[in-house]
Write an enzyme that holds these catalytic residues in place. Structure first.
Site, PDB file in Angstrom:
ATOM      1  N   LYS A  37       4.451   0.686   9.281  1.00  0.00           N
ATOM      2  CA  LYS A  37       4.589   1.967   8.585  1.00  0.00           C
ATOM      3  C   LYS A  37       3.975   3.096   9.396  1.00  0.00           C
ATOM      4  O   LYS A  37       4.498   4.194   9.431  1.00  0.00           O
ATOM      5  CB  LYS A  37       3.916   1.881   7.214  1.00  0.00           C
ATOM      6  CG  LYS A  37       4.799   1.258   6.160  1.00  0.00           C
ATOM      7  CD  LYS A  37       4.088   1.182   4.829  1.00  0.00           C
ATOM      8  CE  LYS A  37       3.071   0.089   4.820  1.00  0.00           C
ATOM      9  NZ  LYS A  37       2.398  -0.088   3.535  1.00  0.00           N
ATOM     10  N   GLU A  62       0.879  -1.158   0.000  1.00  0.00           N
ATOM     11  CA  GLU A  62       0.000   0.000   0.000  1.00  0.00           C
ATOM     12  C   GLU A  62       0.924   1.217   0.000  1.00  0.00           C
ATOM     13  O   GLU A  62       1.816   1.309   0.848  1.00  0.00           O
ATOM     14  CB  GLU A  62      -0.871  -0.011   1.267  1.00  0.00           C
ATOM     15  CG  GLU A  62      -1.871   1.106   1.259  1.00  0.00           C
ATOM     16  CD  GLU A  62      -2.776   1.115   2.497  1.00  0.00           C
ATOM     17  OE1 GLU A  62      -2.800   0.124   3.235  1.00  0.00           O
ATOM     18  OE2 GLU A  62      -3.437   2.146   2.695  1.00  0.00           O
ATOM     19  N   ARG A  87       4.771 -12.851   9.904  1.00  0.00           N
ATOM     20  CA  ARG A  87       5.443 -11.603   9.551  1.00  0.00           C
ATOM     21  C   ARG A  87       6.785 -11.535  10.259  1.00  0.00           C
ATOM     22  O   ARG A  87       7.001 -12.174  11.287  1.00  0.00           O
ATOM     23  CB  ARG A  87       4.573 -10.394   9.881  1.00  0.00           C
ATOM     24  CG  ARG A  87       4.218 -10.221  11.341  1.00  0.00           C
ATOM     25  CD  ARG A  87       3.227  -9.072  11.548  1.00  0.00           C
ATOM     26  NE  ARG A  87       3.810  -7.791  11.255  1.00  0.00           N
ATOM     27  CZ  ARG A  87       3.361  -6.963  10.294  1.00  0.00           C
ATOM     28  NH1 ARG A  87       2.346  -7.286   9.553  1.00  0.00           N
ATOM     29  NH2 ARG A  87       3.942  -5.805  10.107  1.00  0.00           N
TER      30      ARG A  87
END
Ligand code: ATP
Ligand code: MG
Length: 564
Positions: free
Chosen positions: A279, A45, A269
């Site tokens: 982020k 994204e 992850r």
């Protein structure tokens, strides 16, 4: 090691080959003929810079396709108009290429907005989606809890005609943000909460970084991701474990829409000690000025690691070594440092740079100056050698002198001897101090017979130290970095993560570099002898060189922790 899908491999042989679970799945799917070619995608994204967690995902997606002759698309998952920017898109592309990967196609979920809109109408036409006027609070209550079934929305039984008309009006901008949503009509008592009539579309009157003001309705993640995968013919859609609960919905939508059957697979992850990979939180560090920007060398972003001197090879090596896990774990930051040391040891040019200078005057050196050859990299003969200028005034590292040394101190002390790397043995005859008692200068003699490479002085000294010739040296600002956080497992803290920042994560020293450093370029890698691996920082100017310490020579940090 190339891994090809050979039909002779059984499952147990897959284990013997050391395949990770995703490679096993891919081999099985190729072997059974389910796919002729695999297609993966990396779907960032564009709402921030890529970090090491993304590097893991990039290596995995591009790596699988590379190993099995498939292809990987770079797809910008840009369905949220408010947080996304074109600046991020450009940096993401740069980072992926820098890591050493090339995508088959550059794609944008926003390019599918028309198709997604049509798919939503298809779902409505099948009686599987409805327009809901409930507020977000009402919807949250309707959802129920994991142990309690939900309740149907009062708008759930609108007719297909009514839903079709309302959804079209939503698109035409007839309604305000939040006035209506489109929901899938599944089951309000489903065991999986995400299947309780999930949101598919919401109204948002916002300008999108690519589609501008064309749309005022935007698809939710669940109605964009799987559909984009299907549009692109992605065979293996790899994501992180938090999407496990989304898999039911992913499959339900593909099934009901009768589109290409992409399949989702989840892995753990990447989490690392002493840093954090989100982020949103990294953006907070930037906005609140805890760091100097996304590429501040203390950050775990790819751009920061690049600026700090990490090599793409070392990051890929790291991603390879950590493998692919199915359960969440915490990887030691030291492993990444190990990988970068290992690579830099092979490629870095050796240079002498004094970080904390102490002046040394050689009282019996009367040759003016001379050039002494020194190897550029003992690990790589092809790196050649350079000539180091030597003269009667030098700088050595302050910590290489001790006035009252303990036993077995092999560096310089009053009356003691030490070898200057690639040069001569010197002996300290006099220590000069200022009014405060601070040592400001050492007066030494050198032994002309002790020249490196042709030493017949008969002297035996144990210590070897680095140095630079004062009149030839180049001033250099050296930035030493430490862990950004003091806490190893930031995932387990309960207070604000900024409370855990390490106040000593940056130390600046003003030293002197040997003259060859004048030619340093940002992509060069150096080992400053005895002090660490360094690279030129982008803040460098002709007047002042600035260097970043990429990593220490050894794992100094583990040692000091051990002592405490
Ligand atoms: P963040 O929480 O930092 O915003 P994200 O998952 O929202 O991360 P995306 O841009 O949506 O970021 O992620 C692009 C891809 O990278 C996704 O497939 C995502 O699963 C993967 N990814 C993100 N963070 C990690 C991580 N820490 N480890 C492995 N893969 C990750
Ligand atoms: Mg995301």
């Amino acid at each position: 090691m190339p891994r090809f899908a050979l039909s002779i491999y059984s499952n147990t042989m897959a284990e013997e080959k050391g395949l990770n679970f995703l490679e096993e799945i891919v081999e099985k799917d190729l072997k059974s003929g389910k796919y002729q070619q695999i297609v993966t995608r990396f779907p960032p994204e564009p709402n921030g810079y890529l970090h090491l967690g993304h590097a893991k995902s990039i290596c995995l997606n591009f790596g699988l396709a590379k190993d099995y002759n498939g292809k990987t698309n770079l797809r910008f998952d840009d369905t949220n108009p408010v947080t996304e920017e074109t600046e991020y898109v450009e940096n993401i592309k740069y980072d992926v290429r820098w890591l050493g990967f090339e995508w088959a196609e550059e794609l944008y979920a926003s390019d599918y907005f028309d198709q997604l809109y049509q798919l939503a109408h298809k779902l409505i036409a099948k009686g599987l989606a409805y327009v809901d006027d409930s507020t977000s609070e009402e919807i949250a209550i309707q959802k129920g809890t994991p142990t309690k079934a939900g309740t149907n929305s009062p708008y759930r039984d609108r007719t297909i005609e009514e839903n079709t008309k309302l959804f079209q009006e939503m698109k035409e901008g007839k309604y305000k943000d939040g006035a209506k949503v489109l929901r899938a009509k599944i089951d309000m008592s489903h065991a999986n909460m995400l299947m309780r009539d999930p949101l598919l579309y919401r109204i948002k009157h916002a300008t999108h970084h690519r589609t501008g003001d064309k749309w005022c309705i935007y698809p939710m993640y669940d109605f964009a991701h799987g559909q984009s995968d299907a549009i692109e013919g992605v065979t293996h859609s790899i994501c992180t474990l938090e999407f496990v609960p989304h898999r039911d919905l992913y499959n339900w939508l593909i099934d009901k829409l009768e589109i290409y059957p992409s399949r989702q697979y989840e892995f753990a992850r990447l989490n690392m000690t002493y840093t954090m990979m989100s982020k949103r939180k990294l953006l907070q560090l930037v906005n609140e000025k805890y760091v100097k920007g996304w590429d501040d060398p203390r950050m775990p972003t790819i751009s920061a690691m690049r600026r700090r001197g990490f090599t793409p090879e070392s990051i890929r090596d790291f991603c390879d070594r950590i493998g692919v896990a199915k359960r969440d774990n915490l990887i030691d930051f030291g492993l990444l440092e190990f990988c970068v040391r290992d690579h830099l040891n092979k490629i870095a040019l050796r240079r002498m740079v004094v970080l904390d200078p102490l002046k040394v005057v050689i009282t019996n050196y009367d040759k003016g100056e001379e050039l002494l050859p020194s190897e550029n990299n003992p690990e790589d003969e092809s790196a050649g050698s350079r000539d180091l200028p030597f003269s009667n005034i030098l700088y050595i590292e302050k910590e290489d002198f001790m006035e009252n040394p303990p036993k077995k101190y092999f560096r310089l002390a009053p009356g003691g001897m030490v070898r200057l790397k690639s040069a001569y043995i010197i002996q300290c005859e006099e220590v000069i101090k200022d009014d405060k008692g601070e040592v400001t200068e050492l007066r030494c003699v050198y032994f002309p017979e002790s020249k490196s490479g042709s030493d017949n002085s008969g002297l035996s000294v144990k210590g070897v130290i680095h140095w630079v010739s004062a009149q030839h040296a180049v001033p250099a600002e050296v930035r030493l970095y430490d862990r950004l956080f003091n806490t190893a497992d930031l995932g387990s803290i309960e207070d604000e993560f900024t409370n855990h920042l390490n106040p000593d994560s940056l130390t600046i020293q003003n030293g002197f570099a040997e003259p060859a450093m004048r030619e340093a370029k940002p992509e060069d890698r150096f080992q400053f002898m005895r002090t660490g691996y360094f690279c030129l920082d982008t803040d460098s100017t002709n007047e002042k060189l600035v260097f970043n310490r990429t990593v220490t020579l050894r794992d100094m940090w583990a040692k000091t922790q051990g002592k405490g």
